[in-house]
Design an enzyme around this catalytic site. Structure first.
Site, PDB file in Angstrom:
ATOM      1  N   GLY A  46       0.819  -1.212   0.000  1.00  0.00           N
ATOM      2  CA  GLY A  46       0.000   0.000   0.000  1.00  0.00           C
ATOM      3  C   GLY A  46       0.845   1.251   0.000  1.00  0.00           C
ATOM      4  O   GLY A  46       2.038   1.210   0.276  1.00  0.00           O
TER       5      GLY A  46
ATOM      6  N   THR B  94      -1.605   6.449   3.753  1.00  0.00           N
ATOM      7  CA  THR B  94      -2.944   6.470   4.324  1.00  0.00           C
ATOM      8  C   THR B  94      -2.980   7.274   5.615  1.00  0.00           C
ATOM      9  O   THR B  94      -1.940   7.640   6.158  1.00  0.00           O
ATOM     10  CB  THR B  94      -3.530   5.054   4.504  1.00  0.00           C
ATOM     11  OG1 THR B  94      -4.943   5.167   4.725  1.00  0.00           O
ATOM     12  CG2 THR B  94      -2.904   4.302   5.654  1.00  0.00           C
ATOM     13  N   TYR B  95      -4.190   7.544   6.053  1.00  0.00           N
ATOM     14  CA  TYR B  95      -4.401   8.302   7.294  1.00  0.00           C
ATOM     15  C   TYR B  95      -5.022   7.371   8.340  1.00  0.00           C
ATOM     16  O   TYR B  95      -5.875   6.543   8.011  1.00  0.00           O
ATOM     17  CB  TYR B  95      -5.343   9.487   7.032  1.00  0.00           C
ATOM     18  CG  TYR B  95      -6.009   9.998   8.286  1.00  0.00           C
ATOM     19  CD1 TYR B  95      -5.330  10.855   9.170  1.00  0.00           C
ATOM     20  CD2 TYR B  95      -7.299   9.581   8.631  1.00  0.00           C
ATOM     21  CE1 TYR B  95      -5.930  11.278  10.345  1.00  0.00           C
ATOM     22  CE2 TYR B  95      -7.906  10.015   9.803  1.00  0.00           C
ATOM     23  CZ  TYR B  95      -7.216  10.854  10.655  1.00  0.00           C
ATOM     24  OH  TYR B  95      -7.800  11.267  11.825  1.00  0.00           O
ATOM     25  N   HIS B  96      -4.557   7.497   9.578  1.00  0.00           N
ATOM     26  CA  HIS B  96      -5.178   6.794  10.704  1.00  0.00           C
ATOM     27  C   HIS B  96      -5.567   7.828  11.747  1.00  0.00           C
ATOM     28  O   HIS B  96      -4.867   8.820  11.923  1.00  0.00           O
ATOM     29  CB  HIS B  96      -4.200   5.809  11.350  1.00  0.00           C
ATOM     30  CG  HIS B  96      -3.560   4.877  10.387  1.00  0.00           C
ATOM     31  ND1 HIS B  96      -4.277   3.970   9.651  1.00  0.00           N
ATOM     32  CD2 HIS B  96      -2.274   4.731  10.012  1.00  0.00           C
ATOM     33  CE1 HIS B  96      -3.450   3.293   8.881  1.00  0.00           C
ATOM     34  NE2 HIS B  96      -2.228   3.747   9.068  1.00  0.00           N
TER      35      HIS B  96
ATOM     36  N   GLY C 233      -3.029  -3.466   4.106  1.00  0.00           N
ATOM     37  CA  GLY C 233      -1.594  -3.485   3.776  1.00  0.00           C
ATOM     38  C   GLY C 233      -0.874  -4.421   4.729  1.00  0.00           C
ATOM     39  O   GLY C 233      -0.934  -4.254   5.940  1.00  0.00           O
TER      40      GLY C 233
ATOM     41  N   GLY D 298      -2.069  -4.866   8.678  1.00  0.00           N
ATOM     42  CA  GLY D 298      -3.401  -5.438   8.466  1.00  0.00           C
ATOM     43  C   GLY D 298      -4.325  -4.455   7.794  1.00  0.00           C
ATOM     44  O   GLY D 298      -4.131  -4.135   6.638  1.00  0.00           O
TER      45      GLY D 298
ATOM     46  N   CYS E 278      -3.823   6.160  -0.490  1.00  0.00           N
ATOM     47  CA  CYS E 278      -3.291   5.057  -1.286  1.00  0.00           C
ATOM     48  C   CYS E 278      -2.826   5.539  -2.660  1.00  0.00           C
ATOM     49  O   CYS E 278      -2.734   4.763  -3.599  1.00  0.00           O
ATOM     50  CB  CYS E 278      -4.299   3.926  -1.419  1.00  0.00           C
ATOM     51  SG  CYS E 278      -4.672   3.171   0.162  1.00  0.00           S
TER      52      CYS E 278
END
Lengths: 76, 220
Positions: free
Chosen positions: B77, B80-82, B144, B155, B173
């Site tokens: 991947g 990304t944002y968390h 990912g 995960g 992504c």
């Protein structure tokens, strides 16, 4: 002389891309040493050498897409 | 085969990552069973190793410390944002016990997410040529994975109550995709524990060989 190939990755995965090599040509590798990092669109994994010896040739270069069973490197 | 679930509550990406590494080493050595870590992170942007830093659109919140930045991760991947309200699931599973079948393993993780969403009444699916899990044209979860010595790491991130505005900081992504959340689709805030429990149930049923042995709350 032995060829290291992209191993079977299971259900639905037929190819992967070389991320980068962890060894250089001319270096000694042991059986089981992880020699190259590969990536699919969802996973990243290392491929171990199936034999010990000198890394003679890197067949699949960084960024190259490789099919399962295709040669990645030659160990002498 | 047993499964241990560790719920870390809200924890920084870095702390959760070091927990992953520790558990991963134990699983590789055969000292620990398959483990699923569930947690949420404070605002964080992460990049896989193939990610392009140019996919960050707005640096301001990173510069002022509101958002953490983590680069060079050993997972598939791109970027990304968390953040709070996004359920993170880290699968530290021993694929040597699953015929070293990476494709099957990824398909199982997708099925876990789809079945979890369906049980909340959301028709989720994969999309050919795209990564992750989708509700129609909108992406609701990212996947990912990293494999080291046939044991997985990382995960998925599932948007439950995520503040979707934070995705505007990046091109998620590396694609120009619209993100969505369960909250947005259902029009209500969801109890995270409810989603966690459903997800664990779906892991149990999609990985038939694995039985839930322990569920540990280890909030720090």
């Amino acid at each position: 002389m032995a060829k290291v190939v992209l191993p079977e990755l299971g259900e639905g995965i037929e190819k992967a891309t070389v991320s980068y090599w962890l060894f250089k040509v001319g270096q000694t590798v042991k059986e089981g040493d992880e020699i190259v990092e590969m990536a699919t669109d969802k996973a990243v994994f290392n491929v171990p050498s199936t034999t010990g010896g000198i890394l003679k040739e890197i067949v699949a270069k960084d960024g190259e897409e490789v099919k399962v069973g295709q040669v990645l490197a030659i160990i002498d | 085969m047993n499964l241990e679930v560790v719920n870390l509550g809200i924890i920084s990406f870095k702390e959760a990552f070091s927990q992953q590494i520790q558990i991963h080493q134990q699983v590789v050595a055969g000292l620990k069973t398959h483990t699923l870590i569930l947690c949420e992170h404070p605002h964080t942007i992460t990049l896989g190793r193939q990610a392009k830093i140019s996919n960050i659109i707005d640096y301001k919140p990173i510069k002022n410390g509101e958002v953490d930045l983590i680069v060079g991760l050993n997972r598939g991947g791109d970027i990304t944002y968390h953040g709070p309200g996004q359920l993170m699931g880290y699968f530290i599973f021993d694929l040597r016990q699953f015929n070293r079948d990476l494709g099957w393993f990824l398909n199982r993780i997708e099925a876990v997410l789809i079945d979890t969403l369906v049980s909340f009444g959301l028709f989720a699916s994969t999309r050919k040529g795209f990564r992750g899990i989708w509700i129609g044209e909108n992406k609701i979860a990212s996947i990912g994975i990293g494999i080291d010595r046939w044991v997985s790491m990382h995960g998925f991130g599932l948007n439950v109550n995520t503040d979707l505005n934070y995705f505007d900081l990046i091109k998620p992504c590396g694609l120009n995709v619209k993100m969505t959340s369960m909250k947005k689709c259902l029009g209500k805030h969801l109890d995270m524990d409810l989603v966690n429990n459903e997800l664990v149930k779906q892991v149990n049923s999609n990985f038939e060989q694995v039985k839930l042995e322990k569920y540990i709350y280890a909030e720090v």
